[in-house]
Design an enzyme around this catalytic site. Structure first.
Site, PDB file in Angstrom:
ATOM      1  N   SER A  14       0.962  -1.191   0.173  1.00 36.20           N
ATOM      2  CA  SER A  14       0.109   0.190  -0.198  1.00 36.20           C
ATOM      3  C   SER A  14       0.568   1.109  -0.267  1.00 36.20           C
ATOM      4  O   SER A  14       0.163   1.709   0.711  1.00 36.20           O
ATOM      5  CB  SER A  14      -0.899   0.251   1.268  1.00 36.20           C
ATOM      6  OG  SER A  14      -1.433  -1.024   1.071  1.00 36.20           O
ATOM      7  N   ILE A 147       6.929 -14.887  -1.292  1.00 37.76           N
ATOM      8  CA  ILE A 147       7.199 -15.916  -2.131  1.00 37.76           C
ATOM      9  C   ILE A 147       6.342 -15.775  -2.907  1.00 37.76           C
ATOM     10  O   ILE A 147       7.268 -16.499  -4.723  1.00 37.76           O
ATOM     11  CB  ILE A 147       6.495 -17.535  -1.653  1.00 37.76           C
ATOM     12  CG1 ILE A 147       7.419 -17.561   0.040  1.00 37.76           C
ATOM     13  CG2 ILE A 147       6.308 -18.433  -2.040  1.00 37.76           C
ATOM     14  CD1 ILE A 147       7.238 -18.844   0.957  1.00 37.76           C
ATOM     15  N   GLY A 353     -24.383  -4.610  -6.408  1.00 40.80           N
ATOM     16  CA  GLY A 353     -23.654  -5.160  -5.298  1.00 40.80           C
ATOM     17  C   GLY A 353     -24.370  -6.740  -5.918  1.00 40.80           C
ATOM     18  O   GLY A 353     -25.139  -6.601  -7.235  1.00 40.80           O
ATOM     19  N   CYS A 380     -26.232   0.068 -11.256  1.00 40.49           N
ATOM     20  CA  CYS A 380     -26.868  -1.738 -11.521  1.00 40.49           C
ATOM     21  C   CYS A 380     -27.777  -2.306 -10.931  1.00 40.49           C
ATOM     22  O   CYS A 380     -28.841  -2.185 -10.660  1.00 40.49           O
ATOM     23  CB  CYS A 380     -25.182  -1.831 -11.386  1.00 40.49           C
ATOM     24  SG  CYS A 380     -25.024  -4.089 -12.717  1.00 40.49           S
ATOM     25  N   MET A 383     -30.347   0.615  -9.975  1.00 36.04           N
ATOM     26  CA  MET A 383     -31.296   0.738 -10.231  1.00 36.04           C
ATOM     27  C   MET A 383     -32.210  -0.694 -10.723  1.00 36.04           C
ATOM     28  O   MET A 383     -33.316  -1.080 -10.596  1.00 36.04           O
ATOM     29  CB  MET A 383     -30.942   0.394 -11.692  1.00 36.04           C
ATOM     30  CG  MET A 383     -31.802  -0.195 -12.890  1.00 36.04           C
ATOM     31  SD  MET A 383     -31.488   0.168 -14.587  1.00 36.04           S
ATOM     32  CE  MET A 383     -32.870  -1.019 -15.203  1.00 36.04           C
ATOM     33  N   ARG A 468     -25.784 -10.135 -14.506  1.00 39.49           N
ATOM     34  CA  ARG A 468     -26.117 -12.038 -14.646  1.00 39.49           C
ATOM     35  C   ARG A 468     -27.551 -11.409 -15.495  1.00 39.49           C
ATOM     36  O   ARG A 468     -28.228 -11.735 -15.141  1.00 39.49           O
ATOM     37  CB  ARG A 468     -26.318 -12.634 -13.859  1.00 39.49           C
ATOM     38  CG  ARG A 468     -24.905 -13.316 -13.832  1.00 39.49           C
ATOM     39  CD  ARG A 468     -24.774 -14.620 -12.856  1.00 39.49           C
ATOM     40  NE  ARG A 468     -23.146 -14.805 -12.706  1.00 39.49           N
ATOM     41  CZ  ARG A 468     -22.492 -14.906 -12.124  1.00 39.49           C
ATOM     42  NH1 ARG A 468     -22.889 -13.773 -11.229  1.00 39.49           N
ATOM     43  NH2 ARG A 468     -21.414 -14.929 -12.497  1.00 39.49           N
ATOM     44  N   HIS A 513     -22.512   0.588 -15.234  1.00 40.76           N
ATOM     45  CA  HIS A 513     -21.565   1.388 -14.373  1.00 40.76           C
ATOM     46  C   HIS A 513     -20.931   2.231 -14.209  1.00 40.76           C
ATOM     47  O   HIS A 513     -19.300   2.198 -15.815  1.00 40.76           O
ATOM     48  CB  HIS A 513     -19.975   0.103 -13.970  1.00 40.76           C
ATOM     49  CG  HIS A 513     -20.822  -0.993 -12.325  1.00 40.76           C
ATOM     50  ND1 HIS A 513     -21.157  -0.621 -11.613  1.00 40.76           N
ATOM     51  CD2 HIS A 513     -21.239  -1.993 -13.530  1.00 40.76           C
ATOM     52  CE1 HIS A 513     -21.146  -2.160 -10.821  1.00 40.76           C
ATOM     53  NE2 HIS A 513     -21.585  -2.856 -12.145  1.00 40.76           N
ATOM     54  N   GLU A 515     -19.365   4.983 -13.570  1.00 38.25           N
ATOM     55  CA  GLU A 515     -18.143   5.237 -12.286  1.00 38.25           C
ATOM     56  C   GLU A 515     -16.495   4.564 -13.416  1.00 38.25           C
ATOM     57  O   GLU A 515     -15.494   5.188 -12.842  1.00 38.25           O
ATOM     58  CB  GLU A 515     -18.072   4.545 -10.856  1.00 38.25           C
ATOM     59  CG  GLU A 515     -18.247   3.288 -10.872  1.00 38.25           C
ATOM     60  CD  GLU A 515     -19.279   2.434 -11.139  1.00 38.25           C
ATOM     61  OE1 GLU A 515     -20.145   2.699 -11.877  1.00 38.25           O
ATOM     62  OE2 GLU A 515     -19.908   1.354 -10.767  1.00 38.25           O
TER      63      GLU A 515
END
Ligand code: GLN
Length: 540
Positions: A14, A147, A353, A380, A383, A468, A513, A515
Site C-alpha cells: 500500500s 514467496i 452489488g 446496476c 437500478m 447477470r 457502471h 463510474e
C-alpha cells in the site's frame, strides 16, 4: 520495440505503486509518448472477479470485458488510456494457461517447471499486444520478499537480460519511515529491500522513497551509496494532500526526466501539468460541501467502491463542490431509522452489488428518496432495487423481487441467459461464477427527450457492464403507466438499460457502471448532473 519499465515495491504494501505508475504514465504521455500500463498480480485467483470486495477492493471492468484489479482504474483515470484484458495478469491465469497446455501435450513430454515454463509464459504476457507503444509500464503486485512474487521477479530479470538492459528500467518503491522518538528518517528498510531485490538479480535503476517528510540530503546519499544508484535517481515522494497532486509532485522530483535520461531519449513535447494544478487547487480550496449517501454492503472497506468514490469526486469537481460521502451499511439500515439517518443527505446512491443480504435497507432508502424527491442514482444492482421498490409500492406487486434471491413468481428482475454483442448471440452459464456475466462495454440506445439522453447529449452511448440479471421487460407498460420510464435499451431492444421517474427532480437507474469511465480531467456527465441536482436539493 517498446521500452519496458518495471515497478516493484518494498518494505510494506500500500505504498502507492499504482498511483506512481499512473502518474509516470501521464507524464510520459504528456511528453508525447505512447504508453501502456499493466499489472502483474501474484495471487492465485485467475482474475479478481470472484474475490470479495472486502478482500481485494473493487473489481474494475475494462471495455473489452475483463474483471481486473482496481489499480487499472487508477491507470485509466490518470493516463486517460483505456485498459485492456491483456493488461492484467495473475499467477492464477498463468498457471491455468500452462496447465491447460500441459494437458494438451504441448510440452512434448517435458517436465513442466516454474523456470522456464511459468516464467516463459509470464514473459509472453508481458510482451503480448504492445507493438505500438513507446513505453510499457508493468507494476508487479505485492512486496519484494513475498514467496508468490518470485516467478514474476525472475521473469522480469530474464526479460531484461534478453532484450538488453538499455531497454528495461527497474523502479523500486520503498518506505522511508520517520521515527518520532529519535526524530530521524530511517533508510535501513530500503537498504534491506534493495538487498533482497539484488539477491534475485535485479538492480533497481531508480528508487522512489515514500516518506512522511522531506528526506535530507545525507539520507539520500546513504540510499544512493548502499543501494548502488546515483543520487539523482533517489526520488522522494512525500505524502500529497490530494492524489491529483501526484503527477505534479513526481514531475517536480524529476521522475519523468530521469526515466527519459535512462533511455537516452528527449522529450517530444513540454509536459502539461496545468489540468492537475487546476484540479488540485479546486479540490483543496473548495469549501462548499454536499452530502451524498452511498448505501451498500461493502462500505466498511473504502476501496470496495473506489471508482464510484472517484466518480462522485469528479462530479464535485465539475460543480466546484466538495462531495462528502456518507457510507451506510445497508444491512443495518432499519426502515424506522431512515428519516433520521438520511436527514442531512442531499443525494442517495445505491451502487452495484450481489446477493440478498442488505437489500431491504436499500429498498427502504429508495422509497424514501422517491417519495421525498431526493436525487437518487441507482447503479446496476441499485437500478434493479429501484425497480423492485417501484413494483412493490406503485404497482402493488407486494412480493416483487429478483430471481437472484431464489425462485419467485414475481421476478421483476430475472436471470439473463442470452444477449447479443456485435450481432452475435452470447450465452451466460450458471456453472462457473467467474467471467460468465455480461461484461464490458455495450452500446445502449436512449430515448429522445428523456432526462438521461439530455444529460448525455446523445442517444447512443457505450458503457461498461457487469451483471447477470436484468429488469424484466414484460412489466414495461405497467411501469410506464405509473411514471417509471424505461428510457434506454440495448440495441436489440431486449434489455432495459436505464430507467427514470418523470415526476421527480432526479431519479435515474442505470444497468451499467458509468463510474468506470469517469476521469478527473473528464468527469462523467451522469455524476456531474447527479451532484448538480444534489446541490440544488441542498439549498432547499
Ligand atoms: N447482482 C446483480 C446482477 O448480477 C447486479 C450486479 C452489479 O450490481 N454489478 O445482475
Amino acid at each position: 520495440m517498446a521500452r519496458y519499465i518495471f515497478v516493484t515495491g518494498g518494505v510494506v504494501s500500500s505504498l502507492g505503486k499504482g498511483l506512481s505508475s499512473a502518474s509516470l504514465a501521464y507524464l510520459l504521455q504528456s511528453r508525447g509518448y505512447k504508453v501502456r500500463i499493466r499489472k502483474l498480480d501474484p495471487y492465485l485467483n485467475v482474475d479478481p472477479g470472484t474475490m470479495s470486495p472486502f478482500q481485494h477492493g473493487e473489481v474494475f471492468v475494462t471495455d473489452d470485458g475483463a474483471e481486473t484489479d482496481l489499480d487499472l482504474g487508477h491507470y485509466e483515470r490518470f493516463s486517460g488510456i483505456s485498459a485492456k484484458k491483456s493488461d492484467n495478469i495473475t499467477t492464477g491465469k498463468i498457471y491455468n494457461d500452462v496447465l491447460k497446455r500441459e494437458r494438451q501435450g504441448k510440452y512434448l513430454g517435458k517436465t513442466v517447471q516454474v523456470i522456464p515454463h511459468i516464467t516463459n509464459r509470464i514473459k509472453e504476457f508481458i510482451k503480448n499486444d504492445a507493438n505500438k507503444e513507446d513505453f510499457v509500464i508493468c507494476e508487479i503486485g505485492g512486496t519484494v520478499g513475498d514467496i508468490e512474487s518470485l516467478p514474476f521477479l525472475e521473469a522480469i530479470r530474464q526479460y531484461s537480460n534478453e532484450v538488453g538492459k538499455k531497454n528495461t528500467l527497474f523502479i523500486h518503491l520503498t518506505l522511508v519511515p520517520y521515527m518520532k522518538a529519535s526524530d530521524e528518517i530511517k533508510t535501513k528498510p530500503t537498504q534491506h529491500s534493495v538487498k533482497e531485490l539484488r539477491s534475485i538479480g535485479i538492480q533497481p535503476d531508480i528508487i522512489i522513497c515514500r516518506s512522511e517528510r522531506t528526506i535530507p540530503l545525507d539520507q539520500r546519499k546513504k540510499i544512493s551509496l548502499f543501494c548502488n544508484v546515483s543520487i539523482e535517481d533517489v526520488i522522494e515522494t512525500v505524502d500529497v494532500k490530494t492524489i491529483y497532486e501526484a503527477p505534479i509532485s513526481f514531475n517536480k522530483e524529476k521522475l519523468d526526466e530521469r526515466v527519459l535520461k535512462f533511455f537516452n531519449i528527449k522529450s517530444r513535447k513540454k509536459v502539461n501539468l496545468l489540468p492537475w494544478k487546476k484540479i488540485t487547487q479546486l479540490v483543496l480550496n473548495t469549501k462548499k460541501k454536499v452530502n451524498i449517501a452511498i448505501i451498500g454492503k461493502y462500505v466498511e472497506l473504502k476501496d470496495a467502491y473506489k471508482s464510484l468514490d472517484e466518480a462522485l469526486t469528479h462530479g464535485g469537481i465539475a460543480n466546484n463542490l466538495k462531495v462528502n460521502l456518507i457510507r451506510i451499511e445497508s444491512e443495518f439500515l432499519k426502515p424506522s431509522e431512515i428519516k433520521t439517518r438520511l436527514r442531512d443527505v442531499s443525494g442517495i446512491l445505491i451502487p452495484g452489488g450481489f446477493g440478498k443480504r442488505g437489500t431491504e435497507g436499500k429498498i427502504a432508502a429508495i422509497n424514501y428518496a422517491r417519495t421525498n424527491k431526493i436525487p437518487f442514482f441507482g447503479i446496476c444492482f441499485g437500478m434493479q432495487m429501484a425497480v423492485i421498490e417501484f413494483a412493490r409500492n406503485k404497482l402493488s406487486i407486494k412480493n416483487a423481487t429478483s430471481s437472484e434471491f431464489g425462485p419467485s413468481k414475481a421476478s421483476v428482475v430475472g436471470l439473463m441467459s442470452e444477449w447479443t454483442k456485435d450481432g452475435k448471440l452470447m450465452k451466460g452459464t450458471d456453472k462457473d461464477l467467474g467471467g460468465t456475466m455480461r461484461l464490458g462495454s455495450y452500446e445502449a440506445r436512449l430515448k429522445k427527450d428523456t432526462k438521461i439522453s439530455n444529460i448525455y447529449k446523445s442517444q447512443r452511448i457505450n458503457e461498461r457492464h457487469r451483471h447477470r440479471y436484468e429488469v424484466n421487460i414484460n412489466y414495461r407498460e405497467d411501469f410506464e403507466k405509473k411514471g417509471m420510464i424505461f428510457s434506454g435499451f440495448s440495441p436489440d431492444h431486449k434489455l432495459p438499460e436505464t430507467v427514470e421517474l418523470n415526476d421527480h427532480p432526479w431519479f435515474i437507474g442505470v444497468q451499467f457502471h458509468p463510474e468506470f469511465k469517469s476521469r478527473p480531467l473528464a468527469p462523467h456527465p451522469l455524476f456531474s448532473s447527479f451532484i448538480k441536482a444534489a446541490k440544488i436539493n441542498s439549498k432547499k
